[in-house]
Scaffold this active site. Structure first.
Site, PDB file in Angstrom:
ATOM      1  N   LYS A  35       0.847  -1.206   0.000  1.00  0.00           N
ATOM      2  CA  LYS A  35       0.000   0.000   0.000  1.00  0.00           C
ATOM      3  C   LYS A  35       0.879   1.251   0.000  1.00  0.00           C
ATOM      4  CE  LYS A  35      -0.382  -0.333   5.029  1.00  0.00           C
ATOM      5  NZ  LYS A  35      -1.243  -0.784   6.145  1.00  0.00           N
ATOM      6  N   ARG A 130     -10.837  -0.040  15.180  1.00  0.00           N
ATOM      7  CA  ARG A 130     -10.813   0.785  13.975  1.00  0.00           C
ATOM      8  C   ARG A 130     -11.827   0.150  13.035  1.00  0.00           C
ATOM      9  NH1 ARG A 130      -4.815   1.582  11.598  1.00  0.00           N
ATOM     10  NH2 ARG A 130      -5.440  -0.426  10.770  1.00  0.00           N
ATOM     11  N   TYR A 258      16.039  30.031   8.705  1.00  0.00           N
ATOM     12  CA  TYR A 258      14.786  30.626   9.190  1.00  0.00           C
ATOM     13  C   TYR A 258      14.688  30.559  10.712  1.00  0.00           C
ATOM     14  CZ  TYR A 258      13.019  30.630   4.405  1.00  0.00           C
ATOM     15  OH  TYR A 258      12.837  30.851   3.075  1.00  0.00           O
ATOM     16  N   MET A 306      12.466  24.501   2.760  1.00  0.00           N
ATOM     17  CA  MET A 306      11.752  23.762   1.715  1.00  0.00           C
ATOM     18  C   MET A 306      12.708  22.955   0.840  1.00  0.00           C
ATOM     19  SD  MET A 306       9.165  25.149  -1.242  1.00  0.00           S
ATOM     20  CE  MET A 306       7.876  25.690  -0.143  1.00  0.00           C
TER      21      MET A 306
END
Ligand SMILES: *Cc1c(COP(=O)(O)O)cnc(C)c1O
Length: 362
Positions: A35, A130, A258, A306
């Site tokens: 998956k 679940r 940053y 990024m």
């Protein structure tokens, strides 16, 4: 020249991990879980690496269609079943094995005009809470499926919440409790059982069943923080690598990136790596997270941006522009990075960004 980042997918390591899972499976039917684009490794690639699995397990009809188009003839398990009546036509046409966990799916099966019978996995909720039929709803759902005339082979399935917990911790009891809950619900139903994920397969030989469903172990990942991939004997299958594209000399007290999160406590050299959160590297990696530069472990210094990561090059004085970088792989376990970032290797693999070019090795 393209940006110097790539993900190297080691098909031979995937193949070896599958062989190890086979040994643990001791003759049980082995579903290779592919998956999420094979945990970020590429579905088609995984079908080749896992060609010796007995079946593959995935989620989407689209993925199942890709697998059939790629020539996968063996069983395909749909881990979340199907969602609408018309999905059943595809399930039938592609000969897929859906998981059935809700009465709405049984209704769809009853009302369908399928020409052939389906194999289904009947999912029981034994404590994960679940998906799956509960102790209260299971018996009638089971009967409905049996009398529908639409089901060929039914397999009883459940999923463990705590198979990865250390032995002796509360997790050990919980796996046993889930198995007891399963026994209470299914009584003497004669159908085969599908129980084990990677953690149960590798760590709990006492968990029986007729088929197993390993995922993360096939991709060389740890099942949890207390068992390293190396201790499970599986090999890493994904290397995220790049190069230094710049360096900076910092004076004491100068900061990087940053938010100026990292400030130099002494004069030092900073290396700038072509890799950032838009490539799938976690933005919340703290200062100190290891990165391999020219074969030397160096710490992240400053916030991941990024497209770039900055590292303290003090331990690698000869490194410079063009130096090889491993973000994770054989030398920097993906789980080590993940754990420092408060997550698991699964998430980092799955989050590998589509913009990162993939290279295969055998
Ligand atoms: C994802 C999944 C697995 C595989 O789990 P791993 O921890 O990756 O081995 C097995 N069974 C089900 C139902 C799953 O959803």
């Amino acid at each position: 020249m393209p940006r110097p980042i790539s993900a190297v997918i080691d098909l031979a390591a995937m193949h070896r991990n599958l062989a190890l899972a086979r040994q643990h499976a001791r003759g049980r039917f082995l579903w290779a879980v592919v998956k999420a684009n094979a945990y970020g490794h590429g579905l088609r690639r995984a079908l080749r690496a896992f060609s010796e699995a007995d079946g593959v397990a995935l989620l989407d009809l689209d993925e199942a269609t890709i697998a059939r188009d790629a020539g996968w003839r063996k069983p395909i398990l749909l881990l979340e079943g199907f969602f609408e009546s018309r999905d059943l036509d595809v399930v039938s046409a592609l000969n897929l094995t859906p998981v059935v966990y809700d009465s709405s799916q049984i209704e769809m099966i009853e009302q369908s005009r399928l020409s052939a019978q389906l194999d289904v996995h009947f999912k029981l909720n034994t404590g994960m809470n679940r998906l799956g039929f509960s102790a209260r709803s299971a018996a009638s759902a089971y009967q409905r499926l049996k009398v529908s005339g639409r089901v060929a082979q039914l397999t009883l399935m459940t999923h463990f919440a705590n198979a990865d917990r250390a032995h002796g911790a509360s997790g050990a009891a919980e796996v046993a409790e889930q198995i007891e809950a399963l026994d209470r619900i299914v009584g003497d139903w004669p159908e085969p059982r599908s129980l084990a994920n990677s953690a149960a397969l590798f760590l709990r030989p006492e968990v029986a069943g007729d088929s197993v469903r390993p995922g993360i172990a096939l991709y060389g990942g740890a099942t949890d923080e207390s068992h390293s991939a190396a201790s499970l004997g599986v090999a890493p299958t994904m290397t995220l690598k790049s190069r230094l594209i710049g360096t900076q000399a910092l004076d004491v007290a100068q900061s990087v990136g940053y938010g100026s999160r990292f400030a130099a406590s002494r004069a030092m050299r900073i290396g700038v790596i072509a890799c950032g959160y838009a490539d799938g590297y976690p933005r919340n990696a703290p200062d100190g997270t290891p990165v391999l530069v020219d074969g030397v472990r160096v710490p992240i210094a400053g916030r991941v941006s990024m497209d770039m990561i900055t590292v303290d090059l003090s331990a690698a004085p000869l490194a410079g522009v063009g130096s090889n970088v491993e973000l994770w792989g054989p030398n920097i376990p993906i789980d080590e990075v993940a754990n420092l970032c408060g997550t698991v290797g699964y998430e980092l693999m799955c989050a590998l960004a589509p913009r990162v070019p993939v290279i295969e090795t055998n």
